[in-house]
Design a protein around this motif. Structure first.
Motif, PDB file in Angstrom:
ATOM      1  N   SER A  40       8.231  -6.144  -9.672  1.00  0.00           N
ATOM      2  CA  SER A  40       9.420  -6.689  -9.027  1.00  0.00           C
ATOM      3  C   SER A  40       9.026  -6.922  -7.616  1.00  0.00           C
ATOM      4  N   ASP A  41       8.084  -5.951  -6.885  1.00  0.00           N
ATOM      5  CA  ASP A  41       7.572  -6.263  -5.587  1.00  0.00           C
ATOM      6  C   ASP A  41       7.127  -7.747  -5.536  1.00  0.00           C
ATOM      7  N   ILE A  42       6.148  -7.909  -6.471  1.00  0.00           N
ATOM      8  CA  ILE A  42       5.600  -9.275  -6.472  1.00  0.00           C
ATOM      9  C   ILE A  42       6.389 -10.359  -6.585  1.00  0.00           C
ATOM     10  N   LYS A  56     -14.186  -1.917  -5.344  1.00  0.00           N
ATOM     11  CA  LYS A  56     -14.140  -0.627  -5.745  1.00  0.00           C
ATOM     12  C   LYS A  56     -15.024   0.594  -5.006  1.00  0.00           C
ATOM     13  N   VAL A  57     -14.595   0.768  -4.030  1.00  0.00           N
ATOM     14  CA  VAL A  57     -15.552   1.518  -3.261  1.00  0.00           C
ATOM     15  C   VAL A  57     -15.490   3.068  -3.741  1.00  0.00           C
ATOM     16  N   PRO A  58     -16.595   3.438  -3.937  1.00  0.00           N
ATOM     17  CA  PRO A  58     -16.936   4.867  -4.183  1.00  0.00           C
ATOM     18  C   PRO A  58     -16.492   5.916  -3.426  1.00  0.00           C
ATOM     19  N   THR A 113       7.126   4.237 -15.139  1.00  0.00           N
ATOM     20  CA  THR A 113       7.594   2.795 -15.138  1.00  0.00           C
ATOM     21  C   THR A 113       7.103   1.988 -13.655  1.00  0.00           C
ATOM     22  N   TYR A 114       6.341   2.972 -13.060  1.00  0.00           N
ATOM     23  CA  TYR A 114       5.727   2.409 -11.668  1.00  0.00           C
ATOM     24  C   TYR A 114       5.226   0.803 -12.021  1.00  0.00           C
ATOM     25  N   PRO A 115       4.386   0.333 -12.844  1.00  0.00           N
ATOM     26  CA  PRO A 115       4.298  -1.143 -13.072  1.00  0.00           C
ATOM     27  C   PRO A 115       5.565  -2.181 -12.687  1.00  0.00           C
ATOM     28  N   LYS A 150     -14.532   6.456  -8.154  1.00  0.00           N
ATOM     29  CA  LYS A 150     -13.570   5.515  -7.466  1.00  0.00           C
ATOM     30  C   LYS A 150     -13.095   6.282  -6.242  1.00  0.00           C
ATOM     31  N   MET A 151     -12.981   5.686  -4.834  1.00  0.00           N
ATOM     32  CA  MET A 151     -12.184   6.597  -4.014  1.00  0.00           C
ATOM     33  C   MET A 151     -10.886   6.279  -4.176  1.00  0.00           C
ATOM     34  N   SER A 152     -10.010   7.381  -4.018  1.00  0.00           N
ATOM     35  CA  SER A 152      -8.744   7.473  -4.424  1.00  0.00           C
ATOM     36  C   SER A 152      -8.131   8.649  -3.549  1.00  0.00           C
ATOM     37  N   LYS A 153      -6.616   8.308  -3.258  1.00  0.00           N
ATOM     38  CA  LYS A 153      -5.891   9.187  -2.462  1.00  0.00           C
ATOM     39  C   LYS A 153      -5.613  10.519  -3.103  1.00  0.00           C
ATOM     40  N   SER A 154      -5.729  10.444  -4.697  1.00  0.00           N
ATOM     41  CA  SER A 154      -5.538  11.538  -5.541  1.00  0.00           C
ATOM     42  C   SER A 154      -6.596  12.193  -5.931  1.00  0.00           C
ATOM     43  N   ILE A 184       1.007  -1.128   0.062  1.00  0.00           N
ATOM     44  CA  ILE A 184      -0.184   0.029   0.010  1.00  0.00           C
ATOM     45  C   ILE A 184       0.854   1.261  -0.185  1.00  0.00           C
ATOM     46  N   GLN A 185       0.391   2.222  -0.754  1.00  0.00           N
ATOM     47  CA  GLN A 185       1.281   3.433  -0.829  1.00  0.00           C
ATOM     48  C   GLN A 185       1.121   4.299   0.500  1.00  0.00           C
ATOM     49  N   PRO A 186       1.947   5.093   1.077  1.00  0.00           N
ATOM     50  CA  PRO A 186       1.760   5.734   2.286  1.00  0.00           C
ATOM     51  C   PRO A 186       1.421   7.122   1.822  1.00  0.00           C
ATOM     52  N   VAL A 228      -5.573  -7.440  -3.694  1.00  0.00           N
ATOM     53  CA  VAL A 228      -5.582  -5.956  -3.991  1.00  0.00           C
ATOM     54  C   VAL A 228      -7.185  -5.656  -4.348  1.00  0.00           C
ATOM     55  N   GLY A 229      -7.385  -4.370  -4.596  1.00  0.00           N
ATOM     56  CA  GLY A 229      -8.590  -3.814  -5.049  1.00  0.00           C
ATOM     57  C   GLY A 229      -8.646  -3.921  -6.645  1.00  0.00           C
ATOM     58  N   LYS A 230      -9.857  -3.699  -7.140  1.00  0.00           N
ATOM     59  CA  LYS A 230     -10.011  -3.872  -8.581  1.00  0.00           C
ATOM     60  C   LYS A 230      -8.880  -2.881  -9.512  1.00  0.00           C
ATOM     61  N   ASP A 231      -8.799  -1.729  -8.940  1.00  0.00           N
ATOM     62  CA  ASP A 231      -7.905  -0.892  -9.593  1.00  0.00           C
ATOM     63  C   ASP A 231      -6.401  -1.478  -9.652  1.00  0.00           C
ATOM     64  N   GLN A 232      -5.993  -2.318  -9.116  1.00  0.00           N
ATOM     65  CA  GLN A 232      -4.525  -2.737  -9.313  1.00  0.00           C
ATOM     66  C   GLN A 232      -4.759  -4.029  -9.945  1.00  0.00           C
TER      67      GLN A 232
HETATM   68  P1  TYM Z   1      -2.665   2.206  -3.344  1.00  0.00           P
HETATM   69  O1  TYM Z   1      -2.010   2.518  -2.177  1.00  0.00           O
HETATM   70  O2  TYM Z   1      -3.185   3.030  -4.365  1.00  0.00           O
HETATM   71  O3  TYM Z   1      -3.811   1.262  -2.573  1.00  0.00           O
HETATM   72  C1  TYM Z   1      -3.728   0.261  -1.631  1.00  0.00           C
HETATM   73  C2  TYM Z   1      -4.776  -0.853  -1.766  1.00  0.00           C
HETATM   74  O4  TYM Z   1      -6.210  -0.483  -1.750  1.00  0.00           O
HETATM   75  C3  TYM Z   1      -6.878  -0.701  -2.649  1.00  0.00           C
HETATM   76  N1  TYM Z   1      -7.780   0.287  -2.995  1.00  0.00           N
HETATM   77  C4  TYM Z   1      -9.083   0.203  -3.318  1.00  0.00           C
HETATM   78  N2  TYM Z   1      -9.889  -0.906  -3.083  1.00  0.00           N
HETATM   79  C5  TYM Z   1     -11.387  -0.821  -3.493  1.00  0.00           C
HETATM   80  N3  TYM Z   1     -11.913   0.620  -3.565  1.00  0.00           N
HETATM   81  C6  TYM Z   1     -11.145   1.566  -3.847  1.00  0.00           C
HETATM   82  N4  TYM Z   1     -11.654   2.671  -3.886  1.00  0.00           N
HETATM   83  C7  TYM Z   1      -9.750   1.443  -3.628  1.00  0.00           C
HETATM   84  N5  TYM Z   1      -8.667   2.187  -3.670  1.00  0.00           N
HETATM   85  C8  TYM Z   1      -7.628   1.593  -3.467  1.00  0.00           C
HETATM   86  C9  TYM Z   1      -6.067  -0.775  -4.027  1.00  0.00           C
HETATM   87  O5  TYM Z   1      -6.371  -1.761  -5.231  1.00  0.00           O
HETATM   88  C10 TYM Z   1      -4.669  -1.739  -3.199  1.00  0.00           C
HETATM   89  O6  TYM Z   1      -4.943  -2.866  -3.077  1.00  0.00           O
HETATM   90  N6  TYM Z   1       0.447   0.206  -6.565  1.00  0.00           N
HETATM   91  C11 TYM Z   1      -0.284  -0.149  -5.410  1.00  0.00           C
HETATM   92  C12 TYM Z   1       0.826  -0.365  -4.311  1.00  0.00           C
HETATM   93  C13 TYM Z   1       1.758  -1.634  -4.708  1.00  0.00           C
HETATM   94  C14 TYM Z   1       1.404  -2.973  -4.540  1.00  0.00           C
HETATM   95  C15 TYM Z   1       2.634  -3.573  -4.980  1.00  0.00           C
HETATM   96  C16 TYM Z   1       0.300  -3.774  -4.451  1.00  0.00           C
HETATM   97  C17 TYM Z   1       3.121  -1.308  -4.895  1.00  0.00           C
HETATM   98  N7  TYM Z   1       3.571  -2.665  -5.154  1.00  0.00           N
HETATM   99  C18 TYM Z   1       2.669  -4.819  -5.341  1.00  0.00           C
HETATM  100  C19 TYM Z   1       0.216  -5.197  -4.572  1.00  0.00           C
HETATM  101  C20 TYM Z   1       1.474  -5.604  -4.768  1.00  0.00           C
HETATM  102  C21 TYM Z   1      -0.955   1.148  -4.990  1.00  0.00           C
HETATM  103  O7  TYM Z   1      -0.632   2.187  -5.425  1.00  0.00           O
HETATM  104  O8  TYM Z   1      -2.035   0.744  -4.226  1.00  0.00           O
END
Ligand code: TYM
Length: 331
Positions: free
Chosen positions: A132-134, A185-187, A125-127, A193-197, A8-10, A144-148
């Motif tokens: 690599s993490d995975i 995919k929580v709104p 190049t984030y993916p 979609k709910m998102s940090k950004s 999870i991104q902090p 993970v959530g659907k967006d990932q």
């Molecule tokens: P991040 O930090 O954006 O989100 C963390 C996790 O929360 C899930 N998520 C959601 N699920 C449901 N509804 C939403 N609205 C919603 N928003 C976020 C994401 O799907 C995720 O599971 N790239 C990743 C971090 C990462 C990662 C990895 C994940 C880096 N390396 C390796 C898995 C494996 C990210 O930015 O998640």
């Protein structure tokens, strides 16, 4: 034995999407057989956070969030991504077998462009870093959530490109997405979609007036309470579906569909959303405050986690180096 891994991104406080899409499931998986690796993606956060003090604080907050919600560091490996520099080496090796076309198709990159968010090479190049993490931990399942989902599929592709070129080095991972679309995919308060950004998030630990204010922003229309309504079309009701049991939901649904003088208005629904959040997160809020009082202990937990995770990543890195004709370093 299966290996589960997620990150999870902090960058920003953790919200209800992170909780229902990922964190809650990560914690529930403690009970499952297998190894679990969960990390705080601070390298990834550098694509958006460039203030060192803020980043340090956010990493700590992320660790505290997991622990306050019930993550047990004795049963899972919790660590900081940047404590495992091997993932950066793997990123280079994977970059050399990955076409730019794959990255250009990434939804999340395209979404960020569409939202006018400033992009960098790191964001593009984030993916690859995520793959690599995975792949570094021989992960079988990635909750993970659907967006990932697409990012995990890209990791499958990259593992395939590498293995086809150099022989079997990486394990093919599978995404593990919540079955219920609402949780996957929580709104956000605006219905996207709910998102940090996107500025539409509700922080897990929000309380009191600020919580009331953000819940008050849940988008509704101007229909009066007495007009009969289909509950599932109402955003505040969708939030109740996250927290409330089936009997209570059926009752709201019925009263909304009936309409009339004593039907609930949007204000009632929102009030109940706030109350349900207070009930659901009460114990975790208390625990969070306790954990924040002992930062040294959080650091110790992360350091222990890094040791376990790094041993695994070094072995994978060396396997990959050897396969490419480079010299493995640990043997
Ligand atoms: P991040 O930090 O954006 O989100 C963390 C996790 O929360 C899930 N998520 C959601 N699920 C449901 N509804 C939403 N609205 C919603 N928003 C976020 C994401 O799907 C995720 O599971 N790239 C990743 C971090 C990462 C990662 C990895 C994940 C880096 N390396 C390796 C898995 C494996 C990210 O930015 O998640």
């Amino acid at each position: 034995m299966k290996t589960y891994l997620s990150g999870i991104q902090p960058s920003g406080r953790q919200h209800l999407g992170n909780y229902f899409g990922a964190i809650r499931r990560h914690i529930a998986l403690q009970e499952a057989e297998g190894e679990k690796f969960y990390f705080i993606a601070d390298y990834h956060a550098l694509t958006t956070v460039q203030d060192p003090d803020v980043l340090r604080e956010m990493v700590l907050e992320m660790a505290v969030t997991y622990l306050a919600l019930g993550l047990d560091p004795e049963r899972v490996t919790l660590f900081r991504q940047s404590d495992i520099p091997e993932v950066c080496e793997l990123t280079w090796l994977l970059s050399c077998v990955t076409g730019t076309g794959l990255l250009e198709r990434a939804h999340s990159y395209k979404d960020k462009l569409a939202h006018g968010i400033r992009t960098s090479v790191g964001l593009f190049t984030y993916p690859i870093l995520m793959a690599s993490d995975i792949l570094a931990y021989d992960s079988d399942l990635v909750p993970v959530g659907k967006d990932q989902k697409q990012h995990v599929e890209m990791a499958q592709d990259m593992a395939g490109y590498f293995n086809n070129t150099y022989g079997e080095v990486f394990v093919r991972p599978e995404p593990l997405i919540p079955e219920d679309e609402l949780f996957a995919k929580v709104p956000g308060v605006d219905g996207q979609k709910m998102s940090k950004s996107y500025g539409n998030a509700i922080w897990i630990f929000e309380e009191g007036k600020p919580l009331q204010k953000i819940v008050g922003k849940l988008v509704t229309d101007s229909r009066p309470p007495e007009e009969p309504k289909d509950a599932s079309e109402l955003l505040p009701f969708r939030f109740l579906e996250l927290f409330c049991d089936a009997a209570e939901l059926a009752d709201w649904r019925e009263r909304l569909a009936r309409g009339g003088a004593d039907a609930p208005g949007y204000g009632h629904l929102k009030m109940r959303v706030k109350e349900a959040m207070d009930e659901h997160f009460h114990a975790a809020r208390v625990r969070r405050r306790e954990l924040l009082a002992d930062r040294g202990e959080i650091e110790r937990i992360l350091a222990r986690g890094a040791e376990t995770a790094r041993a695994r990543a070094v072995a994978t890195r060396d396997r990959a180096l050897r396969a490419c004709g480079l010299r493995p370093r640990s043997s």
